[in-house]
Write a protein that holds these residues in place. Structure first.
Motif, short mmCIF file in Angstrom:
data_model
loop_
_atom_site.label_atom_id
_atom_site.label_comp_id
_atom_site.label_asym_id
_atom_site.label_seq_id
_atom_site.Cartn_x
_atom_site.Cartn_y
_atom_site.Cartn_z
N ALA B 137 11.30 7.43 13.80
CA ALA B 137 10.51 6.26 13.41
C ALA B 137 11.01 5.06 14.22
O ALA B 137 12.20 4.77 14.23
N THR B 138 10.10 4.40 14.88
CA THR B 138 10.49 3.23 15.68
C THR B 138 10.01 1.93 15.06
O THR B 138 10.43 0.86 15.48
N LYS B 139 9.13 2.04 14.11
CA LYS B 139 8.61 0.84 13.45
C LYS B 139 8.41 1.15 11.97
O LYS B 139 8.32 2.31 11.57
N ILE B 140 8.32 0.10 11.21
CA ILE B 140 7.85 0.26 9.84
C ILE B 140 6.66 -0.65 9.64
O ILE B 140 6.54 -1.70 10.27
N ARG B 141 5.79 -0.20 8.79
CA ARG B 141 4.57 -0.97 8.54
C ARG B 141 4.55 -1.36 7.07
O ARG B 141 4.68 -0.51 6.18
N VAL B 142 4.38 -2.63 6.84
CA VAL B 142 4.28 -3.12 5.46
C VAL B 142 2.83 -3.53 5.22
O VAL B 142 2.23 -4.23 6.03
N SER B 143 2.31 -3.09 4.12
CA SER B 143 0.92 -3.39 3.79
C SER B 143 0.82 -3.86 2.35
O SER B 143 1.64 -3.49 1.51
N GLN B 144 -0.19 -4.67 2.13
CA GLN B 144 -0.53 -4.98 0.74
C GLN B 144 -1.45 -3.88 0.26
O GLN B 144 -2.38 -3.49 0.95
N THR B 145 -1.18 -3.37 -0.90
CA THR B 145 -1.98 -2.27 -1.40
C THR B 145 -2.52 -2.62 -2.77
O THR B 145 -2.16 -3.64 -3.36
N GLU B 146 -3.38 -1.76 -3.26
CA GLU B 146 -4.11 -2.10 -4.48
C GLU B 146 -3.35 -1.82 -5.76
O GLU B 146 -3.61 -2.40 -6.79
N THR B 147 -2.47 -0.87 -5.68
CA THR B 147 -1.92 -0.36 -6.92
C THR B 147 -0.49 0.08 -6.74
O THR B 147 -0.07 0.43 -5.63
N ALA B 148 0.24 0.09 -7.81
CA ALA B 148 1.60 0.60 -7.76
C ALA B 148 1.60 2.12 -7.61
O ALA B 148 2.54 2.70 -7.10
N GLU B 149 0.54 2.73 -8.10
CA GLU B 149 0.42 4.18 -7.91
C GLU B 149 -0.06 4.41 -6.50
O GLU B 149 -0.80 3.61 -5.93
N GLN B 150 0.34 5.53 -5.93
CA GLN B 150 -0.21 5.87 -4.63
C GLN B 150 -1.70 6.14 -4.84
O GLN B 150 -2.12 6.66 -5.86
N VAL B 151 -2.50 5.76 -3.87
CA VAL B 151 -3.94 5.88 -4.06
C VAL B 151 -4.37 7.34 -3.96
O VAL B 151 -3.61 8.20 -3.55
N ASP B 152 -5.62 7.57 -4.35
CA ASP B 152 -6.11 8.94 -4.42
C ASP B 152 -6.08 9.65 -3.08
O ASP B 152 -5.80 10.83 -2.99
N THR B 153 -6.43 8.92 -2.05
CA THR B 153 -6.48 9.54 -0.74
C THR B 153 -5.13 9.44 -0.07
O THR B 153 -4.61 8.35 0.11
N GLY B 154 -4.59 10.58 0.26
CA GLY B 154 -3.26 10.58 0.85
C GLY B 154 -3.30 10.16 2.30
O GLY B 154 -4.34 10.16 2.95
N PHE B 155 -2.16 9.81 2.81
CA PHE B 155 -2.05 9.54 4.23
C PHE B 155 -2.34 10.82 4.98
O PHE B 155 -1.77 11.86 4.67
N ALA B 156 -3.19 10.76 5.94
CA ALA B 156 -3.39 11.92 6.80
C ALA B 156 -2.50 11.72 8.02
O ALA B 156 -2.60 10.71 8.69
N GLY B 157 -1.64 12.66 8.24
CA GLY B 157 -0.70 12.52 9.34
C GLY B 157 -1.43 12.27 10.64
O GLY B 157 -2.45 12.87 10.93
N GLY B 158 -0.91 11.39 11.43
CA GLY B 158 -1.53 11.11 12.72
C GLY B 158 -2.62 10.08 12.66
O GLY B 158 -3.13 9.65 13.69
N VAL B 159 -3.01 9.68 11.47
CA VAL B 159 -4.06 8.68 11.35
C VAL B 159 -3.41 7.31 11.22
O VAL B 159 -2.53 7.10 10.39
N SER B 160 -3.83 6.39 12.04
CA SER B 160 -3.15 5.11 12.06
C SER B 160 -3.72 4.13 11.05
O SER B 160 -3.13 3.10 10.78
#
Lengths: 133, 251
Positions: B137-160
């Motif tokens: 990992a060379t970077k970290i990405r911080v995002s504002q998200t909607e919920t404390a729970e992880q959302v229904d749609t998971g991260f798809a690897g390779g998708v930016s």
């Protein structure tokens, strides 16, 4: 009765070959790659080459004087590549002893190949190459 | 001589491991010998690849492979046999210790590269194998998200893109007027922005506790914060760190 006759003939033939010093000696191998590894992997009588960290499934058949040997292959590699036998096949017609080879360390070693009912051994150089950057 | 071998017992008896559902319901990759399937599982709560805690991650649809795992990241792999004799059997995983180490059911990526995971039965016979890629990992990405729970749609690897289109990436150094109660997510990425799998040690902290209060676990990669004034949040993920400057809009 017919089966017994065939077995008798085979035993007599084998004894005859042994008595005459004609036990076939393994002098070559056939290697079929059964999985597609993500790195370099090649197998021949002259060299086994595989990429560090990867694994590849192979079926190995001994060869003597151009004829495939039906007996099981024994494969021993002193270092760098770990040899794991695969689950025995339900299909008993399958020829070739089946292994998964795991490239544990970068380096060069030697594989010893023999079969259970032939004479001789093959000593094959083994090379584990580093992964490409 | 160092022996690059490790044996790792994975509890693939469903009741023992908490495995749920059938193979058809979950993202998995077929073993290279077609004898079984391998499932990616989240090892801890801070795996950016997982949509819920301790459930299976998604398979990268573009490559048909597991998502790349961050070096240092923890994850688990479950193997389920397709064979008649393998049903309800227990399998072990074998791999090269130069690339992966084992601690019970948790694997840790050790070095950049590709490693094989070989499933062996109780007799030590190999049944199937798969390969996993590890990247730094060379970077970290911080995002504002909607919920404390992880959302229904998971991260798809390779998708930016961010999760489900709901996350808003926070630029480094920018000041945000976040609402009083906000959820932030941090994930490890590559230089080209691909999100990596694997749970890296994660810590959220604030130097301005009067203005920024961390409400939820500070070790989860998704954090719940309450902002009442200008302040800072610092997140450390693995060896990487980012500071989020908040303007502190009125709650």
């Amino acid at each position: 009765m017919r089966t017994f006759g065939i077995v008798q003939a085979a035993v007599v033939a084998a004894l005859g070959l042994a008595a005459a010093g004609c036990q076939p000696e393994i002098d070559d191998i056939q290697v079929v790659i059964d999985s597609q590894p993500p790195g370099e992997a090649s197998f021949s009588k002259s060299e086994f080459r595989i990429t560090h960290g990867t694994a590849v499934a192979v079926s190995v058949t001994g060869v003597a004087e151009g004829e495939e040997l039906e007996s099981a292959v024994t494969l021993h590699i002193s270092a760098y590549i770990r040899v794991v036998e695969r689950v025995p096949p339900e299909d008993t017609d399958t020829i070739g002893s089946r292994f998964v080879l795991i490239a544990d360390e970068v380096g060069e070693g030697t594989a010893t190949v023999s079969t259970t009912d032939s004479g001789g051994e093959l000593f094959i150089p083994v090379v584990v190459v580093p992964q490409a950057p | 001589m160092k022996r690059g071998s490790l044996l790792f017992l994975i509890a693939c008896v469903p009741l023992a491991s908490g495995c749920e559902g059938s193979g058809e319901e979950r993202g998995a990759i077929a073993g290279e010998l077609g004898q079984g399937v391998f499932y990616y599982q989240c090892a801890t709560e801070s795996d950016g690849q997982c949509d819920e805690k301790a459930v299976r991650g998604e398979v990268d649809e573009t490559t048909g492979s597991f998502p790349s795992v961050a070096v240092g990241g923890e994850f688990s792999i479950e193997y389920v046999s397709n064979t008649d004799q393998g049903a309800n059997a227990t399998y072990s995983l074998v791999a090269t210790s130069d690339f992966v180490t084992f601690a019970e059911t948790v694997l840790t990526a050790q070095a950049t590269g590709i490693t094989a995971l070989v499933a062996t039965d109780v007799n030590g016979y190999a049944e199937d194998l798969a390969h996993v890629r590890f990247e730094t990992a060379t970077k970290i990405r911080v995002s504002q998200t909607e919920t404390a729970e992880q959302v229904d749609t998971g991260f798809a690897g390779g998708v930016s893109a961010n999760v489900g289109g709901t996350d808003i990436e926070i630029d480094v150094g920018s000041t945000l007027n976040l609402p009083g109660r906000s959820f932030l997510r941090v994930v490890p990425t590559t230089d080209d922005g691909r999100i990596l799998a694997g749970a890296l040690p994660c810590t959220w902290s604030t130097g301005t506790p009067d203005a920024v209060r961390i409400v939820s676990s500070a070790s989860n990669n998704v954090v719940d914060v309450e902002i009442s004034g200008p302040g800072q949040l610092v997140v450390k993920l693995g060896d990487l760190e980012q500071t989020v400057v908040v303007g502190g809009s009125t709650p």
